[in-house]
Design an enzyme around this catalytic site. Structure first.
Site, PDB file in Angstrom:
ATOM      1  N   LYS A 231      -6.818 -10.439  10.098  1.00 14.37           N
ATOM      2  CA  LYS A 231      -6.613 -10.966   8.747  1.00 14.37           C
ATOM      3  C   LYS A 231      -7.141  -9.929   7.770  1.00 14.37           C
ATOM      4  O   LYS A 231      -8.235  -9.417   7.946  1.00 14.37           O
ATOM      5  CB  LYS A 231      -7.387 -12.263   8.568  1.00 14.37           C
ATOM      6  CG  LYS A 231      -7.176 -12.905   7.210  1.00 14.37           C
ATOM      7  CD  LYS A 231      -8.112 -14.062   6.913  1.00 14.37           C
ATOM      8  CE  LYS A 231      -8.101 -15.129   7.955  1.00 14.37           C
ATOM      9  NZ  LYS A 231      -8.947 -16.277   7.603  1.00 14.37           N
TER      10      LYS A 231
ATOM     11  N   CYS B 185      -3.628  -6.573  -7.294  1.00 15.06           N
ATOM     12  CA  CYS B 185      -2.339  -6.821  -6.653  1.00 15.06           C
ATOM     13  C   CYS B 185      -2.324  -8.159  -5.919  1.00 15.06           C
ATOM     14  O   CYS B 185      -3.287  -8.515  -5.251  1.00 15.06           O
ATOM     15  CB  CYS B 185      -2.054  -5.698  -5.666  1.00 15.06           C
ATOM     16  SG  CYS B 185      -0.527  -5.912  -4.738  1.00 15.06           S
TER      17      CYS B 185
ATOM     18  N   HIS C 185       5.087  -5.013  -8.106  1.00 16.46           N
ATOM     19  CA  HIS C 185       5.693  -6.348  -8.092  1.00 16.46           C
ATOM     20  C   HIS C 185       6.953  -6.409  -8.953  1.00 16.46           C
ATOM     21  O   HIS C 185       7.841  -7.223  -8.688  1.00 16.46           O
ATOM     22  CB  HIS C 185       4.677  -7.407  -8.554  1.00 16.46           C
ATOM     23  CG  HIS C 185       4.153  -7.174  -9.916  1.00 16.46           C
ATOM     24  ND1 HIS C 185       3.058  -6.358 -10.162  1.00 16.46           N
ATOM     25  CD2 HIS C 185       4.566  -7.633 -11.110  1.00 16.46           C
ATOM     26  CE1 HIS C 185       2.824  -6.342 -11.473  1.00 16.46           C
ATOM     27  NE2 HIS C 185       3.734  -7.105 -12.058  1.00 16.46           N
TER      28      HIS C 185
ATOM     29  N   CYS D 215      -3.542  -3.293  -8.813  1.00 17.71           N
ATOM     30  CA  CYS D 215      -2.113  -3.396  -9.077  1.00 17.71           C
ATOM     31  C   CYS D 215      -1.576  -2.085  -9.647  1.00 17.71           C
ATOM     32  O   CYS D 215      -2.218  -1.473 -10.496  1.00 17.71           O
ATOM     33  CB  CYS D 215      -1.855  -4.529 -10.076  1.00 17.71           C
ATOM     34  SG  CYS D 215      -0.122  -4.695 -10.549  1.00 17.71           S
TER      35      CYS D 215
ATOM     36  N   CYS E 257       1.047  -8.894  -4.532  1.00 16.99           N
ATOM     37  CA  CYS E 257       2.341  -8.799  -3.841  1.00 16.99           C
ATOM     38  C   CYS E 257       2.270  -7.954  -2.565  1.00 16.99           C
ATOM     39  O   CYS E 257       3.238  -7.888  -1.833  1.00 16.99           O
ATOM     40  CB  CYS E 257       3.402  -8.216  -4.771  1.00 16.99           C
ATOM     41  SG  CYS E 257       3.227  -6.444  -5.096  1.00 16.99           S
TER      42      CYS E 257
END
Length: 105
Positions: free
Chosen positions: A57, A70, A85, A81, A72
């Site tokens: 994970k 981020c 996206h 980010c 996405c």
């Protein structure tokens, strides 16, 4: 509003069809050379295709500091980010955006 109702009906129809396909496959006897589907019919597509693929994970722990993060999984500067996206949203018809943490004012 009308298109939302139609989309809901289509989604419900797909769920019913997928469930029926799963149920019917449980009653079909296995035949030599025929592989029956064993994966769930309603499995979601994989989101993370780039970050730390070996981990069970992916968890990033950051101090809550002001910034744009981020959501996405497509950013080349993950966990920050980089606007990736926008391309994803245009290609997939999605509406994902970043997590923006505002600093103290």
């Amino acid at each position: 509003r009308r298109s939302q109702k139609m989309l809901s009906r289509i989604s419900l129809s797909l769920v019913v069809l997928a469930a029926a396909a799963e149920l019917s496959s449980a009653f079909v006897p296995a035949t030599a050379g025929v592989a029956l589907r064993t994966t769930p019919a309603l499995r979601m597509a994989k989101i993370n295709n780039d970050q730390d693929q070996e981990a069970d994970k992916v968890v990033d722990k950051v101090k809550p500091e002001a910034g744009v993060y981020c959501r996405c999984w497509k950013s080349k500067t993950f966990p920050k980010c980089d606007g990736a996206h926008n391309k994803h949203n245009e290609a997939e018809g999605d509406n994902v955006g970043p997590l923006i943490i505002a600093g103290d004012k």
